[in-house]
Design an enzyme around this catalytic site. Structure first.
Site, PDB file in Angstrom:
ATOM      1  N   ASP A  10       0.790  -1.320  -0.105  1.00  0.00           N
ATOM      2  CA  ASP A  10       0.144  -0.105  -0.211  1.00  0.00           C
ATOM      3  C   ASP A  10       0.988   1.100   0.062  1.00  0.00           C
ATOM      4  O   ASP A  10       1.913   1.353   1.132  1.00  0.00           O
ATOM      5  CB  ASP A  10      -0.987   0.129   1.299  1.00  0.00           C
ATOM      6  CG  ASP A  10      -1.618   1.109   1.516  1.00  0.00           C
ATOM      7  OD1 ASP A  10      -1.696   2.310   0.687  1.00  0.00           O
ATOM      8  OD2 ASP A  10      -2.514   1.181   2.285  1.00  0.00           O
ATOM      9  N   ASN A  24      -7.854  11.953 -10.652  1.00  0.00           N
ATOM     10  CA  ASN A  24      -8.756  12.377 -11.662  1.00  0.00           C
ATOM     11  C   ASN A  24      -8.703  13.763 -12.093  1.00  0.00           C
ATOM     12  O   ASN A  24      -8.172  14.705 -11.026  1.00  0.00           O
ATOM     13  CB  ASN A  24     -10.152  11.896 -11.805  1.00  0.00           C
ATOM     14  CG  ASN A  24     -10.952  12.188 -10.329  1.00  0.00           C
ATOM     15  OD1 ASN A  24     -11.060  13.651 -10.486  1.00  0.00           O
ATOM     16  ND2 ASN A  24     -11.160  11.455  -9.527  1.00  0.00           N
ATOM     17  N   ASP A  34      -6.342   6.600  -5.184  1.00  0.00           N
ATOM     18  CA  ASP A  34      -6.641   8.108  -5.093  1.00  0.00           C
ATOM     19  C   ASP A  34      -7.253   7.950  -3.552  1.00  0.00           C
ATOM     20  O   ASP A  34      -7.117   8.754  -2.865  1.00  0.00           O
ATOM     21  CB  ASP A  34      -7.410   8.374  -6.136  1.00  0.00           C
ATOM     22  CG  ASP A  34      -7.692   9.918  -6.126  1.00  0.00           C
ATOM     23  OD1 ASP A  34      -7.323  10.876  -5.361  1.00  0.00           O
ATOM     24  OD2 ASP A  34      -8.597  10.633  -6.957  1.00  0.00           O
ATOM     25  N   GLY A 119      -5.699   0.875 -13.218  1.00  0.00           N
ATOM     26  CA  GLY A 119      -6.903   0.378 -12.660  1.00  0.00           C
ATOM     27  C   GLY A 119      -8.121   1.001 -13.333  1.00  0.00           C
ATOM     28  O   GLY A 119      -8.332   0.308 -14.512  1.00  0.00           O
TER      29      GLY A 119
HETATM   30  N1  AR6 Z   1      -1.269   1.250  -2.967  1.00  0.00           N
HETATM   31  C1  AR6 Z   1      -0.635   1.227  -4.170  1.00  0.00           C
HETATM   32  N2  AR6 Z   1      -1.350   0.829  -5.369  1.00  0.00           N
HETATM   33  C2  AR6 Z   1      -2.452   0.908  -5.385  1.00  0.00           C
HETATM   34  C3  AR6 Z   1      -3.400   1.056  -4.182  1.00  0.00           C
HETATM   35  C4  AR6 Z   1      -2.566   1.344  -2.995  1.00  0.00           C
HETATM   36  N3  AR6 Z   1      -3.067   1.461  -1.973  1.00  0.00           N
HETATM   37  N4  AR6 Z   1      -4.634   0.799  -4.520  1.00  0.00           N
HETATM   38  C5  AR6 Z   1      -4.971   0.809  -5.663  1.00  0.00           C
HETATM   39  N5  AR6 Z   1      -3.516   0.633  -6.327  1.00  0.00           N
HETATM   40  P1  AR6 Z   1      -6.538   3.240  -9.887  1.00  0.00           P
HETATM   41  P2  AR6 Z   1      -6.154   4.694 -12.447  1.00  0.00           P
HETATM   42  C6  AR6 Z   1      -3.178   0.193  -7.788  1.00  0.00           C
HETATM   43  O1  AR6 Z   1      -7.739   2.690 -10.248  1.00  0.00           O
HETATM   44  O2  AR6 Z   1      -6.198   3.618 -13.215  1.00  0.00           O
HETATM   45  C7  AR6 Z   1      -9.729   6.880  -9.131  1.00  0.00           C
HETATM   46  O3  AR6 Z   1     -11.211   6.785  -8.710  1.00  0.00           O
HETATM   47  C8  AR6 Z   1      -4.031  -0.371  -8.670  1.00  0.00           C
HETATM   48  O4  AR6 Z   1      -4.107  -1.826  -8.185  1.00  0.00           O
HETATM   49  O5  AR6 Z   1      -6.449   3.611  -8.545  1.00  0.00           O
HETATM   50  O6  AR6 Z   1      -5.069   5.725 -12.737  1.00  0.00           O
HETATM   51  C9  AR6 Z   1      -9.223   8.297  -9.676  1.00  0.00           C
HETATM   52  O7  AR6 Z   1      -9.991   9.250  -8.923  1.00  0.00           O
HETATM   53  C10 AR6 Z   1      -3.684   0.004  -9.923  1.00  0.00           C
HETATM   54  O8  AR6 Z   1      -2.700  -1.005 -10.026  1.00  0.00           O
HETATM   55  O9  AR6 Z   1      -5.968   4.384 -10.994  1.00  0.00           O
HETATM   56  C11 AR6 Z   1      -9.513   8.410 -11.019  1.00  0.00           C
HETATM   57  O10 AR6 Z   1     -10.753   8.638 -11.278  1.00  0.00           O
HETATM   58  C12 AR6 Z   1      -3.214   1.281  -9.780  1.00  0.00           C
HETATM   59  O11 AR6 Z   1      -3.077   1.597  -8.351  1.00  0.00           O
HETATM   60  C13 AR6 Z   1      -9.287   6.809 -11.478  1.00  0.00           C
HETATM   61  O12 AR6 Z   1      -9.397   5.732 -10.382  1.00  0.00           O
HETATM   62  C14 AR6 Z   1      -4.009   2.389 -10.346  1.00  0.00           C
HETATM   63  O13 AR6 Z   1      -5.395   2.027 -10.300  1.00  0.00           O
HETATM   64  C15 AR6 Z   1      -7.769   6.679 -12.239  1.00  0.00           C
HETATM   65  O14 AR6 Z   1      -7.584   5.541 -12.604  1.00  0.00           O
END
Ligand code: AR6
Length: 168
Positions: A10, A24, A34, A119
């Site tokens: 994390d 975002n 986020d 993600g």
């Molecule tokens: N620590 C490290 N990595 C993480 C954690 C954490 N605590 N939680 C998730 N991940 P995403 P995006 C990973 O969806 O695709 C949000 O709602 C996850 O497994 O967080 O850039 C924002 O507000 C994945 O590999 O970000 C935007 O609306 C990576 O972080 C949107 O999502 C990115 O997943 C951004 O989407």
């Protein structure tokens, strides 16, 4: 040259000069990493973000880290994957480059990135990892100010992709 390394877990637990948030364009919070960052930092983070007035895709903004162990959060907005023909790779590269430039402008030496866009935004994780490692490696080759860049992976599959990228 700075050390690049992979760490699984994390990102909100990391004691570094800055963690990068995959935000975002509103910068007002969301799910995924986020949401985790805003929960761990506390409401002061959202208040500071609200004063920034948003952030276009590919750009970056810096705030304090508040209740996080990290001193700062660098918020960047990754591209939504639309098949690869809409400039997604250039925008994702810009996220890494702009986050590092902003960190250096603030005299930071240690930083941790999540796998931006992989993600909710749907960017293929293998392509994203290859691009992230290449962009960061090229920047570090010319920039002696960084001490450590951590690629923070939330699962074993992502960790393996980055380890392959760093070995290649
Ligand atoms: N620590 C490290 N990595 C993480 C954690 C954490 N605590 N939680 C998730 N991940 P995403 P995006 C990973 O969806 O695709 C949000 O709602 C996850 O497994 O967080 O850039 C924002 O507000 C994945 O590999 O970000 C935007 O609306 C990576 O972080 C949107 O999502 C990115 O997943 C951004 O989407």
């Amino acid at each position: 040259m700075a050390v690049m390394r992979v760490w699984r877990g994390d990102i909100t637990r990391l004691d570094v000069d800055a963690i990068v948030n995959a935000a975002n364009s509103s910068l007002l919070g969301g799910g995924g990493v986020d949401g985790a960052i805003h929960r761990a930092a506390g409401p002061e983070l959202k208040a500071e973000c609200a004063r920034l007035g948003g952030c276009p895709t590919g750009e970056a903004r810096i705030t304090k880290g508040y209740r996080l162990p990290a001193r700062h959060v660098i918020h960047t907005v990754g591209p939504v994957w639309r098949g690869g023909g809409r400039g997604e790779s250039a925008l994702l590269a810009a996220c890494y480059a702009n986050a590092l430039a902003l960190g250096r402008a603030n005299d930071l030496a240690t930083i941790a990135f999540p796998a931006i866009s992989t993600g909710a935004y749907g960017y293929p994780p293998d392509r994203a990892a290859t691009l992230a490692v290449a962009v960061v490696r090229a920047i570090l080759a010319d920039d002696t100010g960084w001490r450590e860049v951590i690629f923070c992976c939330f699962d074993e599959a992502a960790k393996a992709l980055y380890e392959n990228g760093l070995a290649g």
